[in-house]
Design a protein around this motif. Structure first.
Motif, PDB file in Angstrom:
ATOM      1  N   ASN A 139       3.678   1.957  -1.323  1.00 42.05           N
ATOM      2  CA  ASN A 139       4.200   2.286  -2.654  1.00 42.05           C
ATOM      3  C   ASN A 139       3.179   3.068  -3.472  1.00 42.05           C
ATOM      4  N   GLU A 140       1.898   2.728  -3.345  1.00 42.22           N
ATOM      5  CA  GLU A 140       0.839   3.437  -4.068  1.00 42.22           C
ATOM      6  C   GLU A 140       0.604   4.839  -3.495  1.00 42.22           C
ATOM      7  N   THR A 156       0.817  -1.211   0.000  1.00 45.51           N
ATOM      8  CA  THR A 156       0.000   0.000   0.000  1.00 45.51           C
ATOM      9  C   THR A 156       0.850   1.259   0.000  1.00 45.51           C
TER      10      THR A 156
END
Length: 132
Positions: A100-101, A98
């Motif tokens: 990274n997003e 999550t």
């Protein structure tokens, strides 16, 4: 004979240098290597914020999500101002997928402050993206 003495002395010197770098922590691990146990990680579930979220006793901090540190030792962090930043701790899914997003976005984090020798750490319970 001199070569053998030299090799033994160098081995002892190397072993003493390696052991002097370690701190007195459980299992004789260096303090930077100490990670939360599996039960500690399993008990924390980082979730998107919702109106049903129980934020009683949690700290609310808004800032920009990004990584801190140098490769290969980067850690997820929340940057609040020029010099104020918090290293983030969350469950395995949040930390590995999550985040990274969410990297580079402004967010509000609801969590608990953790004491750390090297940095201010924030255990993430809920996150909400800021609308900008």
């Amino acid at each position: 004979m001199k070569n053998l003495v030299y090799i033994v002395l160098m081995g002892l010197l190397a072993a003493s240098c390696a052991s002097s770098d370690k701190k007195s922590t459980p299992n004789n691990q260096a303090s930077s290597d100490v990670q939360p146990t599996a039960t500690q990680q399993d008990s924390l579930v980082t979730q998107p914020f919702s109106t049903a979220a129980d934020t009683v006793g949690l700290t609310k901090i808004t800032g920009q999500l990004n990584y801190t540190g140098n490769e290969p030792f980067t850690r997820p962090a929340l940057f609040v101002s020029g010099s104020e930043a918090y290293v983030l701790i969350g469950d395995q899914t949040f930390m590995s997928e999550t985040f990274n997003e969410l990297n580079g976005k402004r967010a509000t984090i609801y969590g608990k402050m953790k004491k750390s020798k090297n940095a201010a750490e924030l255990e993430v319970h809920y996150y909400k993206l800021s609308e900008q």
